[in-house]
Design a protein around this motif. Structure first.
Motif, PDB file in Angstrom:
ATOM      1  N   LEU A 138     -63.539  12.465  20.091  1.00 15.24           N
ATOM      2  CA  LEU A 138     -65.031  12.715  20.092  1.00 15.24           C
ATOM      3  C   LEU A 138     -65.378  13.086  18.416  1.00 15.24           C
ATOM      4  O   LEU A 138     -66.297  12.599  17.715  1.00 15.24           O
ATOM      5  CB  LEU A 138     -65.823  13.481  21.007  1.00 15.24           C
ATOM      6  N   LEU A 175     -63.395  13.011  15.883  1.00 15.50           N
ATOM      7  CA  LEU A 175     -63.079  12.274  14.912  1.00 15.50           C
ATOM      8  C   LEU A 175     -63.968  10.834  14.641  1.00 15.50           C
ATOM      9  O   LEU A 175     -64.605  10.426  13.708  1.00 15.50           O
ATOM     10  CB  LEU A 175     -61.423  11.347  15.252  1.00 15.50           C
ATOM     11  N   PHE A 176     -64.527  10.582  16.031  1.00 19.25           N
ATOM     12  CA  PHE A 176     -65.419   9.318  15.980  1.00 19.25           C
ATOM     13  C   PHE A 176     -66.737   9.893  15.295  1.00 19.25           C
ATOM     14  O   PHE A 176     -67.217   9.198  14.443  1.00 19.25           O
ATOM     15  CB  PHE A 176     -66.035   9.163  17.359  1.00 19.25           C
ATOM     16  N   LEU A 186     -66.253  10.183  11.288  1.00 15.36           N
ATOM     17  CA  LEU A 186     -66.284   9.027  10.684  1.00 15.36           C
ATOM     18  C   LEU A 186     -67.565   8.133  10.618  1.00 15.36           C
ATOM     19  O   LEU A 186     -67.842   7.610   9.711  1.00 15.36           O
ATOM     20  CB  LEU A 186     -65.214   7.905  11.353  1.00 15.36           C
ATOM     21  N   GLU A 187     -68.339   8.397  11.812  1.00 19.01           N
ATOM     22  CA  GLU A 187     -69.577   7.655  12.153  1.00 19.01           C
ATOM     23  C   GLU A 187     -70.410   8.240  11.046  1.00 19.01           C
ATOM     24  O   GLU A 187     -71.264   7.695  10.346  1.00 19.01           O
ATOM     25  CB  GLU A 187     -70.133   7.757  13.507  1.00 19.01           C
ATOM     26  N   LEU A 246     -69.545   9.593   8.333  1.00 15.79           N
ATOM     27  CA  LEU A 246     -69.239   8.884   6.929  1.00 15.79           C
ATOM     28  C   LEU A 246     -69.877   7.775   6.292  1.00 15.79           C
ATOM     29  O   LEU A 246     -70.495   7.421   5.415  1.00 15.79           O
ATOM     30  CB  LEU A 246     -67.804   8.794   6.759  1.00 15.79           C
ATOM     31  N   ALA A 247     -69.647   6.818   7.552  1.00 18.90           N
ATOM     32  CA  ALA A 247     -70.507   5.476   7.438  1.00 18.90           C
ATOM     33  C   ALA A 247     -71.693   5.795   7.166  1.00 18.90           C
ATOM     34  O   ALA A 247     -72.344   4.970   6.602  1.00 18.90           O
ATOM     35  CB  ALA A 247     -69.963   4.743   8.836  1.00 18.90           C
ATOM     36  N   ILE A 248     -72.611   6.334   7.874  1.00 17.11           N
ATOM     37  CA  ILE A 248     -74.037   6.720   7.818  1.00 17.11           C
ATOM     38  C   ILE A 248     -74.349   7.103   6.426  1.00 17.11           C
ATOM     39  O   ILE A 248     -75.317   6.835   5.835  1.00 17.11           O
ATOM     40  CB  ILE A 248     -74.597   7.584   9.017  1.00 17.11           C
ATOM     41  N   TRP A 257     -72.600   6.566   3.865  1.00 17.69           N
ATOM     42  CA  TRP A 257     -72.474   5.668   2.887  1.00 17.69           C
ATOM     43  C   TRP A 257     -73.623   4.598   2.794  1.00 17.69           C
ATOM     44  O   TRP A 257     -74.230   4.363   1.794  1.00 17.69           O
ATOM     45  CB  TRP A 257     -71.282   4.870   3.524  1.00 17.69           C
ATOM     46  N   ILE A 258     -74.048   4.563   4.232  1.00 20.79           N
ATOM     47  CA  ILE A 258     -75.303   3.553   4.118  1.00 20.79           C
ATOM     48  C   ILE A 258     -76.432   4.038   3.628  1.00 20.79           C
ATOM     49  O   ILE A 258     -77.201   3.438   2.748  1.00 20.79           O
ATOM     50  CB  ILE A 258     -75.612   3.161   5.597  1.00 20.79           C
ATOM     51  N   ALA A 259     -76.775   5.375   3.841  1.00 21.46           N
ATOM     52  CA  ALA A 259     -77.850   6.100   3.721  1.00 21.46           C
ATOM     53  C   ALA A 259     -78.106   6.089   1.940  1.00 21.46           C
ATOM     54  O   ALA A 259     -78.943   6.064   1.358  1.00 21.46           O
ATOM     55  CB  ALA A 259     -77.964   7.441   4.334  1.00 21.46           C
ATOM     56  N   VAL A 277     -77.251   4.032  -0.342  1.00 18.99           N
ATOM     57  CA  VAL A 277     -77.455   2.788  -0.762  1.00 18.99           C
ATOM     58  C   VAL A 277     -78.941   2.196  -0.272  1.00 18.99           C
ATOM     59  O   VAL A 277     -79.470   1.411  -0.868  1.00 18.99           O
ATOM     60  CB  VAL A 277     -76.336   1.862  -0.178  1.00 18.99           C
ATOM     61  N   GLN A 278     -79.077   2.456   1.041  1.00 14.89           N
ATOM     62  CA  GLN A 278     -80.278   1.554   1.667  1.00 14.89           C
ATOM     63  C   GLN A 278     -81.642   1.701   1.097  1.00 14.89           C
ATOM     64  O   GLN A 278     -82.420   1.028   1.222  1.00 14.89           O
ATOM     65  CB  GLN A 278     -80.257   1.916   3.013  1.00 14.89           C
ATOM     66  N   ALA A 290     -81.487  -6.433   5.004  1.00 15.43           N
ATOM     67  CA  ALA A 290     -81.173  -5.737   3.783  1.00 15.43           C
ATOM     68  C   ALA A 290     -80.536  -6.632   2.854  1.00 15.43           C
ATOM     69  O   ALA A 290     -79.201  -6.597   2.812  1.00 15.43           O
ATOM     70  CB  ALA A 290     -80.406  -4.384   4.010  1.00 15.43           C
ATOM     71  N   LEU A 311     -59.645   4.395  16.335  1.00 17.26           N
ATOM     72  CA  LEU A 311     -60.909   4.611  15.383  1.00 17.26           C
ATOM     73  C   LEU A 311     -60.579   4.502  14.080  1.00 17.26           C
ATOM     74  O   LEU A 311     -61.362   3.945  13.368  1.00 17.26           O
ATOM     75  CB  LEU A 311     -61.267   6.079  15.863  1.00 17.26           C
ATOM     76  N   PHE A 319     -62.407   1.786  11.434  1.00 14.19           N
ATOM     77  CA  PHE A 319     -63.403   2.097  10.353  1.00 14.19           C
ATOM     78  C   PHE A 319     -62.629   1.623   9.035  1.00 14.19           C
ATOM     79  O   PHE A 319     -63.613   1.003   8.311  1.00 14.19           O
ATOM     80  CB  PHE A 319     -63.240   3.744  10.448  1.00 14.19           C
ATOM     81  N   ALA A 370     -71.934  -1.844   2.118  1.00 18.96           N
ATOM     82  CA  ALA A 370     -71.916  -0.474   2.280  1.00 18.96           C
ATOM     83  C   ALA A 370     -72.059   0.405   3.522  1.00 18.96           C
ATOM     84  O   ALA A 370     -72.934   0.699   3.906  1.00 18.96           O
ATOM     85  CB  ALA A 370     -73.153   0.129   1.729  1.00 18.96           C
ATOM     86  N   LEU A 420     -66.645   1.244  14.126  1.00 20.69           N
ATOM     87  CA  LEU A 420     -66.168   2.285  14.670  1.00 20.69           C
ATOM     88  C   LEU A 420     -66.965   2.653  16.115  1.00 20.69           C
ATOM     89  O   LEU A 420     -66.102   3.049  17.098  1.00 20.69           O
ATOM     90  CB  LEU A 420     -66.445   3.272  13.832  1.00 20.69           C
ATOM     91  N   PHE A 477     -64.902   3.185  19.716  1.00 17.30           N
ATOM     92  CA  PHE A 477     -65.298   4.302  20.621  1.00 17.30           C
ATOM     93  C   PHE A 477     -65.624   4.018  21.978  1.00 17.30           C
ATOM     94  O   PHE A 477     -65.420   4.661  23.134  1.00 17.30           O
ATOM     95  CB  PHE A 477     -66.191   5.004  19.897  1.00 17.30           C
ATOM     96  N   PHE A 488     -81.804   0.109   9.110  1.00 17.87           N
ATOM     97  CA  PHE A 488     -82.217   1.567   9.056  1.00 17.87           C
ATOM     98  C   PHE A 488     -83.261   2.214   9.839  1.00 17.87           C
ATOM     99  O   PHE A 488     -83.918   2.949   9.384  1.00 17.87           O
ATOM    100  CB  PHE A 488     -82.078   2.096   7.521  1.00 17.87           C
TER     101      PHE A 488
END
Lengths: 275, 165
Positions: free
Chosen positions: A14, A16-17, A20-21, A23-25, A27-29, A31-32, A120, B52, B56, B69, B77, B81, B132
């Protein structure tokens, strides 16, 4: 402490998830949302290189449409040439116009990657900081406004088109001068929306909407689109106008980056802090 | 040896996704995202943590190629999960829970149900990350439904072709 470690051990998947999630968000934020967005130059460079050979292939397929667009643009330019204007000199006054200063120059660029069917949307063009492109420069196409530069690498730039709802530009009615924000509602790439036009304005279907001198990205008078329908906003005092965008993002290949020689001066004035 | 083969398949699928499937638009807004299938077919044989991390990495490399991005990284991911839960939902009452957790051990109807649900969830996360937020919720659901149906069709064709072999 032991229980805590046990808990960590049991929920490591959990954690780790979530990490990583997150990190992804992040990354998106990053740029978005346009004014705050930051693009790393490396990503732009990779995207640009990868896309270039793809787009070279596509260019051959689209040559016909392209030529058509250029021909139409030539026609419009020709109409503005001195040779197609007549000087009506009545002998009554003198005009001394040696004080004109060049404010805008244009740099032509080619699109190497673009999307117009997503929510987007982005465009990558083949000119970057080596050609003098900077963040926040306006971009126009042969038929009208395209978007704003949001990220620059050495050889490529990333453009946020007006069909991305994180970009809002200022648009004005050609006939009446009322202005408001143009923001893409996110449905399809041929239509957008102009808000906050006063109710007492005499706007009609088919009226042209142009960029406004108030916008910091574009010179005044570039076509955005034509009015398609009008509707009162929820507050009952302003119209919400449906726009038919003049730029066809599905066939766009050639664009112009707009450089404003007085941009820095205007910026410094706008950012001046109050005493 | 198997791991080399797996990585090769993943690489080919990611490249095919970036250069082929992403150019494929049906009815102007439907875009099949077939690379997700590796999460259910290949990653499932590896330990959870690796699933996971690999998910990713796959999503992230697609993001780099496509310039999107983090969208695919986040969505892939998420589905990696959540997939044991979805799978558990579709295999309620099945006799042999100890078998190797792979698609082959599910009956065809359960397998298809599982795949559709998983594709739907993945696309939903992908599209809501893309805009978003959840404005235009009905549009979002509509796009998710038709897109996942579209991706699902491809996978069903593959499953049928595989079953005949």
């Amino acid at each position: 402490m032991r229980y805590f470690l046990l808990l960590l051990q049991q929920s490591r998947i959990l954690i780790l998830f979530l990490a990583l999630e997150g990190l992804a968000i992040y990354w998106i934020a990053s740029v978005q949302s346009y004014p705050r967005s930051k693009f790393s130059a490396q990503t732009t460079e990779i995207n640009g290189r990868v896309s270039q050979w793809q787009s070279e292939l596509k260019a051959y397929v689209n040559l016909k449409v392209e030529n058509q667009q250029l021909a139409e643009e030539n026609l419009r330019m020709r109409q503005q040439l001195n040779s197609s204007l007549m000087v009506q000199y009545y002998g009554a006054d003198t005009i001394n116009d040696s004080v004109l200063n060049q404010r805008y120059t244009y740099l032509s660029a080619e699109i190497v990657r673009s999307s117009h069917l997503k929510r987007a949307n982005f465009i990558i063009i083949d000119k970057g900081s080596r050609s003098g492109v900077k963040r926040d420069m306006g971009v126009m196409g042969p038929n009208g406004v395209v978007g704003v530069v949001a990220g620059v690498s050495a050889n490529f730039s990333r453009v946020i088109p007006i069909i991305n709802s994180s970009l809002t530009i200022s648009g004005a009615l050609k006939n009446e001068g009322y202005f408001g924000p143009v923001k893409w509602p996110g449905r399809d790439y041929q239509h957008s929306q102009l808000n906050d036009i006063p109710r007492y304005s005499d706007v009609k279907e088919g009226d042209t909407v142009l960029t406004d001198g108030r916008s910091q990205y574009f010179p005044a008078g570039i076509v955005i689109g034509t009015v398609e329908d009008k509707q009162l906003q929820a507050d009952q005092n302003f119209y919400e106008l449906g726009l038919n965008l003049s730029t066809d993002f599905a066939s766009l290949r050639q664009v112009y980056v707009i450089k404003d020689f007085f941009g820095a001066e205007l910026d410094s004035l706008q950012n001046e802090s109050l005493p | 040896m198997r791991i080399v083969r797996d990585i090769a398949i993943i690489l080919v699928l990611v490249l095919a996704q970036a250069f082929l499937f992403n150019e494929l638009f049906f009815l102007r807004f439907l875009n099949p995202y077939l690379y997700v299938y590796v999460v259910f077919s290949i990653l499932i044989r590896y330990p959870r943590a690796w699933q996971l991390i690999m998910a990713f990495a796959i999503g992230g490399s697609l993001d780099l190629l496509e310039g999107s991005a983090g969208l695919h990284a986040g969505a892939t991911l998420f589905i990696a999960f959540i997939q044991p839960i979805v799978k558990g939902f579709w295999s309620v009452g099945q006799e042999d829970p100890d078998e190797e957790p792979s698609l082959k051990n599910m009956s065809l109807d359960r397998r298809l149900g599982f795949l559709f649900t998983a594709f739907f969830l993945h696309h939903f996360v992908l599209f809501s990350l893309e805009q978003f937020g959840f404005e235009n919720f009905v549009d979002l659901l509509k796009q998710t439904f038709f897109s996942s149906l579209f991706s699902f069709t491809f996978v069903v064709l593959y499953q049928l072709w595989n079953a005949r072999r």
